[in-house]
Design a protein around this motif. Structure first.
Motif, PDB file in Angstrom:
ATOM      1  N   ASN A  26       7.521   2.137 -47.381  1.00 47.07           N
ATOM      2  CA  ASN A  26       7.015   2.632 -46.101  1.00 47.07           C
ATOM      3  C   ASN A  26       7.824   2.102 -44.914  1.00 47.07           C
ATOM      4  OD1 ASN A  26       5.412   3.921 -44.239  1.00 47.07           O
ATOM      5  ND2 ASN A  26       3.509   2.940 -44.850  1.00 47.07           N
ATOM      6  N   LYS A  27       7.182   1.456 -43.964  1.00 47.85           N
ATOM      7  CA  LYS A  27       7.833   1.013 -42.724  1.00 47.85           C
ATOM      8  C   LYS A  27       8.800  -0.146 -42.942  1.00 47.85           C
ATOM      9  CE  LYS A  27       4.071  -2.043 -41.673  1.00 47.85           C
ATOM     10  NZ  LYS A  27       3.162  -2.621 -40.791  1.00 47.85           N
ATOM     11  N   ASN A  28       8.829  -0.703 -44.139  1.00 42.75           N
ATOM     12  CA  ASN A  28       9.743  -1.805 -44.450  1.00 42.75           C
ATOM     13  C   ASN A  28      11.097  -1.303 -44.925  1.00 42.75           C
ATOM     14  OD1 ASN A  28       7.875  -4.213 -44.179  1.00 42.75           O
ATOM     15  ND2 ASN A  28       6.726  -2.918 -45.576  1.00 42.75           N
ATOM     16  N   LEU A  29      11.261   0.012 -45.010  1.00 39.85           N
ATOM     17  CA  LEU A  29      12.488   0.617 -45.527  1.00 39.85           C
ATOM     18  C   LEU A  29      13.658   0.423 -44.570  1.00 39.85           C
ATOM     19  CD1 LEU A  29      13.783   2.430 -47.728  1.00 39.85           C
ATOM     20  CD2 LEU A  29      13.110   4.396 -46.335  1.00 39.85           C
ATOM     21  N   SER A  30      14.777   0.019 -45.132  1.00 43.03           N
ATOM     22  CA  SER A  30      16.023  -0.108 -44.383  1.00 43.03           C
ATOM     23  C   SER A  30      17.170  -0.010 -45.379  1.00 43.03           C
ATOM     24  CB  SER A  30      16.084  -1.465 -43.671  1.00 43.03           C
ATOM     25  OG  SER A  30      17.381  -1.676 -43.120  1.00 43.03           O
ATOM     26  N   PRO A  31      18.278   0.630 -44.990  1.00 45.04           N
ATOM     27  CA  PRO A  31      19.418   0.662 -45.905  1.00 45.04           C
ATOM     28  C   PRO A  31      20.127  -0.689 -45.990  1.00 45.04           C
ATOM     29  CG  PRO A  31      20.012   1.694 -43.836  1.00 45.04           C
ATOM     30  CD  PRO A  31      18.539   1.375 -43.762  1.00 45.04           C
ATOM     31  N   PHE A  32      19.835  -1.560 -45.040  1.00 44.19           N
ATOM     32  CA  PHE A  32      20.517  -2.847 -44.972  1.00 44.19           C
ATOM     33  C   PHE A  32      19.805  -3.901 -45.806  1.00 44.19           C
ATOM     34  CE2 PHE A  32      21.527  -0.617 -41.038  1.00 44.19           C
ATOM     35  CZ  PHE A  32      22.906  -0.625 -41.099  1.00 44.19           C
ATOM     36  N   PRO A  33      20.564  -4.828 -46.393  1.00 45.21           N
ATOM     37  CA  PRO A  33      19.946  -5.877 -47.208  1.00 45.21           C
ATOM     38  C   PRO A  33      19.111  -6.874 -46.406  1.00 45.21           C
ATOM     39  CG  PRO A  33      22.330  -5.785 -47.586  1.00 45.21           C
ATOM     40  CD  PRO A  33      22.019  -4.851 -46.471  1.00 45.21           C
ATOM     41  N   THR A  34      19.422  -7.065 -45.143  1.00 43.79           N
ATOM     42  CA  THR A  34      18.653  -7.991 -44.326  1.00 43.79           C
ATOM     43  C   THR A  34      17.286  -7.386 -44.029  1.00 43.79           C
ATOM     44  OG1 THR A  34      20.623  -8.975 -43.327  1.00 43.79           O
ATOM     45  CG2 THR A  34      18.582  -9.156 -42.078  1.00 43.79           C
ATOM     46  N   PRO A  35      16.206  -8.148 -44.280  1.00 46.01           N
ATOM     47  CA  PRO A  35      14.859  -7.616 -44.036  1.00 46.01           C
ATOM     48  C   PRO A  35      14.645  -7.261 -42.563  1.00 46.01           C
ATOM     49  CG  PRO A  35      14.768  -9.752 -45.159  1.00 46.01           C
ATOM     50  CD  PRO A  35      16.187  -9.514 -44.775  1.00 46.01           C
ATOM     51  N   ILE A  36      13.834  -6.243 -42.336  1.00 53.10           N
ATOM     52  CA  ILE A  36      13.550  -5.859 -40.957  1.00 53.10           C
ATOM     53  C   ILE A  36      12.639  -6.909 -40.316  1.00 53.10           C
ATOM     54  CG2 ILE A  36      13.832  -3.391 -41.406  1.00 53.10           C
ATOM     55  CD1 ILE A  36      10.757  -3.169 -41.272  1.00 53.10           C
ATOM     56  N   THR A  37      12.773  -7.066 -39.026  1.00 51.96           N
ATOM     57  CA  THR A  37      11.942  -8.008 -38.296  1.00 51.96           C
ATOM     58  C   THR A  37      10.487  -7.560 -38.364  1.00 51.96           C
ATOM     59  OG1 THR A  37      13.787  -8.468 -36.807  1.00 51.96           O
ATOM     60  CG2 THR A  37      11.599  -9.109 -36.044  1.00 51.96           C
ATOM     61  N   GLY A  38       9.615  -8.481 -38.708  1.00 54.49           N
ATOM     62  CA  GLY A  38       8.197  -8.171 -38.800  1.00 54.49           C
ATOM     63  C   GLY A  38       7.802  -7.456 -40.081  1.00 54.49           C
ATOM     64  N   GLY A  39       8.731  -7.348 -41.022  1.00 51.87           N
ATOM     65  CA  GLY A  39       8.431  -6.669 -42.275  1.00 51.87           C
ATOM     66  C   GLY A  39       7.530  -7.517 -43.157  1.00 51.87           C
ATOM     67  N   GLU A  40       7.012  -6.884 -44.194  1.00 50.74           N
ATOM     68  CA  GLU A  40       6.170  -7.610 -45.137  1.00 50.74           C
ATOM     69  C   GLU A  40       6.737  -7.454 -46.546  1.00 50.74           C
ATOM     70  OE1 GLU A  40       2.327  -5.486 -46.287  1.00 50.74           O
ATOM     71  OE2 GLU A  40       2.769  -4.581 -44.343  1.00 50.74           O
ATOM     72  N   LEU A  41       6.437  -8.409 -47.395  1.00 57.32           N
ATOM     73  CA  LEU A  41       6.866  -8.362 -48.784  1.00 57.32           C
ATOM     74  C   LEU A  41       5.915  -7.465 -49.557  1.00 57.32           C
ATOM     75  CD1 LEU A  41       8.734  -9.353 -51.037  1.00 57.32           C
ATOM     76  CD2 LEU A  41       7.204 -11.318 -51.320  1.00 57.32           C
ATOM     77  N   ILE A  42       6.458  -6.431 -50.179  1.00 58.25           N
ATOM     78  CA  ILE A  42       5.657  -5.495 -50.965  1.00 58.25           C
ATOM     79  C   ILE A  42       5.706  -5.943 -52.430  1.00 58.25           C
ATOM     80  CG2 ILE A  42       5.341  -3.084 -51.656  1.00 58.25           C
ATOM     81  CD1 ILE A  42       4.987  -3.615 -48.624  1.00 58.25           C
ATOM     82  N   GLU A  43       4.541  -6.208 -53.003  1.00 61.32           N
ATOM     83  CA  GLU A  43       4.436  -6.659 -54.393  1.00 61.32           C
ATOM     84  C   GLU A  43       3.491  -5.788 -55.204  1.00 61.32           C
ATOM     85  OE1 GLU A  43       4.467 -11.109 -54.980  1.00 61.32           O
ATOM     86  OE2 GLU A  43       3.847 -11.025 -52.870  1.00 61.32           O
ATOM     87  N   THR A  44       3.269  -4.561 -54.754  1.00 63.00           N
ATOM     88  CA  THR A  44       2.362  -3.648 -55.446  1.00 63.00           C
ATOM     89  C   THR A  44       3.119  -2.388 -55.857  1.00 63.00           C
ATOM     90  OG1 THR A  44       1.689  -2.668 -53.340  1.00 63.00           O
ATOM     91  CG2 THR A  44       0.339  -4.483 -54.182  1.00 63.00           C
TER      92      THR A  44
END
Length: 151
Positions: free
Chosen positions: A59-77
């Motif tokens: 969802n909103k955590n998607l980015s083509p870049f390896p660096t996590p987006i600011t304010g993103g969350e870890l998806i474990e589901t």
């Protein structure tokens, strides 16, 4: 988190490999039959399904870049409960499936090259994720990189 030059290099190489994959090279081909066609179509369909589902789950955590987006969350589901990088899995399965179905050794070679790139890109990404999410190292122990861990 701020993107580095490595982020742009990984994504740039990935983009170039995607373009190269689509180049119609026919010199390196092999004969296909009903078995290879079936394997190819199965991998292609599975790859598209995995890729789309994992993009939706990220969802909103998607980015083509390896660096996590600011304010993103870890998806474990969802798929991320079993695989840390299901988008890469989906891409690789799709490209391998089409390469087999079309009998293109060239496309299979590019897919293997992408596998190597995704291995190093994911290692870099996991260092970044570990620095942002303290639970990431434990998550890595429970999940496979591109395929689920064998029990």
């Amino acid at each position: 988190m701020k993107k580095t030059s490595s982020d742009y290099i990984y994504v740039g190489i990935q983009f170039i490999l995607f373009v190269v994959y689509m180049t119609p090279i026919t010199e390196i081909t092999f004969a296909t039959g009903s078995v290879l066609d079936l394997i190819g179509i199965t991998l292609l369909t599975l790859g598209i399904s995995i890729g789309l589902l994992s993009v939706i789950q990220l969802n909103k955590n998607l980015s083509p870049f390896p660096t996590p987006i600011t304010g993103g969350e870890l998806i474990e589901t969802g798929l991320y409960k079993y695989i840390r990088h299901p988008i890469y899995t989906g891409i690789l399965s799709t490209l391998l499936g089409y390469g087999l179905y079309s009998g293109s050794g060239y496309k299979i070679f590019i897919t293997i090259t992408l596998l190597v790139l995704f291995f190093y890109k994911s290692k870099y990404e996991e260092k970044k994720l570990s620095s942002v999410f303290s639970e990431y190292p434990e998550y890595m122990k429970k999940t496979g990189r591109f395929l689920p861990k064998a029990i």
